[in-house]
Design a protein around this motif. Structure first.
Motif, PDB file in Angstrom:
ATOM      1  N   ASP A   1      40.485  50.880  35.624  1.00 35.84           N
ATOM      2  CA  ASP A   1      39.975  50.116  36.452  1.00 35.84           C
ATOM      3  C   ASP A   1      38.385  49.804  35.935  1.00 35.84           C
ATOM      4  O   ASP A   1      37.812  50.845  36.170  1.00 35.84           O
TER       5      ASP A   1
ATOM      6  N   GLU B   1      35.951  48.725  37.754  1.00 35.22           N
ATOM      7  CA  GLU B   1      35.192  48.587  38.478  1.00 35.22           C
ATOM      8  C   GLU B   1      34.905  49.964  39.368  1.00 35.22           C
ATOM      9  O   GLU B   1      33.940  50.476  39.302  1.00 35.22           O
TER      10      GLU B   1
ATOM     11  N   GLU C   1      45.482  34.093  35.206  1.00 33.59           N
ATOM     12  CA  GLU C   1      44.235  33.610  35.648  1.00 33.59           C
ATOM     13  C   GLU C   1      44.110  32.350  35.899  1.00 33.59           C
ATOM     14  O   GLU C   1      44.393  31.195  34.849  1.00 33.59           O
TER      15      GLU C   1
ATOM     16  N   THR D   1      40.955  30.843  37.235  1.00 34.49           N
ATOM     17  CA  THR D   1      39.625  30.952  36.885  1.00 34.49           C
ATOM     18  C   THR D   1      39.343  31.919  36.633  1.00 34.49           C
ATOM     19  O   THR D   1      39.827  33.236  37.162  1.00 34.49           O
ATOM     20  N   LYS D   2      38.099  32.342  36.207  1.00 33.28           N
ATOM     21  CA  LYS D   2      37.507  33.688  36.149  1.00 33.28           C
ATOM     22  C   LYS D   2      37.554  34.455  36.938  1.00 33.28           C
ATOM     23  O   LYS D   2      36.882  34.128  38.231  1.00 33.28           O
ATOM     24  N   ASP D   3      38.264  35.620  36.917  1.00 35.00           N
ATOM     25  CA  ASP D   3      38.436  36.693  37.974  1.00 35.00           C
ATOM     26  C   ASP D   3      39.012  36.303  39.383  1.00 35.00           C
ATOM     27  O   ASP D   3      39.255  36.798  40.280  1.00 35.00           O
ATOM     28  N   ARG D   4      39.738  35.003  39.015  1.00 29.20           N
ATOM     29  CA  ARG D   4      40.732  34.737  40.147  1.00 29.20           C
ATOM     30  C   ARG D   4      42.120  34.560  39.520  1.00 29.20           C
ATOM     31  O   ARG D   4      42.543  33.822  38.742  1.00 29.20           O
ATOM     32  N   TYR D   5      43.226  35.683  40.227  1.00 25.83           N
ATOM     33  CA  TYR D   5      44.462  35.558  39.502  1.00 25.83           C
ATOM     34  C   TYR D   5      45.514  35.403  40.474  1.00 25.83           C
ATOM     35  O   TYR D   5      45.169  35.368  41.794  1.00 25.83           O
TER      36      TYR D   5
END
Length: 286
Positions: free
Chosen positions: A49, A51, A66, A68-72
């Motif tokens: 991970d 983070e 995905e 949009t960026k970082d939205r799944y």
């Protein structure tokens, strides 16, 4: 022994033919491991991970699309299977077409379809009927959670199944840059005649055992030499391809070389076999 990778049934009208699926090819790629150049230790691939920096157990990994960026959007295997549960274990024949109508660009991976226990008669009926009609079946099947378009054709006493590329996955010719103009593709009658003569002189029956993955053989030979402690001299970089010579001169030289081989009593086909035998003999010595 080969093992089946899938089992289900071919759906042929109201007839179901239980079958098992086997891969028809075994790739011979030379595989390398990644090592630490300083210690020689094998590199471990871990799912981490970004983070937290912690390794993620396999059972905690899910599929995400995905948006949009970082939205799944998270999708589970059960949700994918539920989209069409009837097709998860069936090969559904939709059409029968002529083999000549299928452009080879659509073929992907070949498999053997083998009758399961108790289905030999129904399997034989489909096999013989397709062989008599000269047709190829176009069907759909779900393999590894993905719907595949497939072509099924008789091959001796077995049915073969080829996974296929969908039409929208094929790159159209018009999307390629620097396509030649039609006028640039035209050749003179004399050039065409000589090219046809060259093709005819080099024509033979297709014998797949004559062709070898020469690069793979050289890689394995290199590995054996290094494993035995031999020093390897790195070959200089291959020269850049020469510019296209005069077309007629190249055709004439090619035909002369073929004629010279015939005069020596050795046809191009026999010469190719001789070269293959020499390579195999040299490989045996090493």
């Amino acid at each position: 022994m080969a093992r089946s990778i899938w089992s289900g049934a071919i759906s042929f009208g109201l007839v179901n033919v239980p079958v098992k699926l086997y891969s028809a090819v075994s790739r011979k790629t030379v595989r390398f491991n990644q090592l630490n150049a300083e210690t020689g230790n094998r590199i471990a691939q871990k799912r981490v991970d970004p983070e937290t920096g912690e390794e993620v157990p396999f059972d905690q990994i899910v599929k995400g699309f995905e948006l949009t960026k970082d939205r799944y959007v998270i999708v589970t295997p059960d949700e994918l299977d539920a989209l069409d549960p009837e097709r998860t274990r069936t090969v559904d024949i939709e059409d029968f077409v002529d083999l000549a109508d299928i452009d080879p660009i659509y073929y992907d991976h070949p498999y053997y379809l083998v009758p399961d226990k108790g289905s030999a008669k129904a399997y034989g009926l489909l096999l013989n009927a397709m062989e008599a009609s000269g047709k190829v079946a176009i069907a759909r099947v779900v393999l590894r959670s993905k719907e595949q378009l497939v072509a099924i054709r008789p091959a001796g006493d077995l049915l073969m199944m080829e996974t296929m590329i969908f039409h929208d996955e094929v790159v159209p010719h018009d999307d390629i840059d620097d396509l030649p103009e039609s006028k640039d593709l035209k050749a003179s009658e004399r050039e065409l005649k000589m090219a046809q003569q060259l093709i005819e002189s080099l024509s033979s029956d297709f014998e797949p055992e004559r062709y070898h993955d020469e690069y793979r053989e050289k890689v394995l030979e290199l590995i054996e030499m290094k494993a035995s402690g031999q020093e390897i001299a790195v070959q200089p970089e291959a020269p850049a391809p020469a510019k296209v010579p005069d077309l007629m001169a190249a055709l004439e030289a090619s035909l002369a070389a073929v004629k010279s081989g015939d005069d020596d009593g050795e046809s191009p086909k026999k010469s190719s076999r001789k070269k293959t035998a020499e390579r195999e003999k040299a490989g045996a010595k090493t």
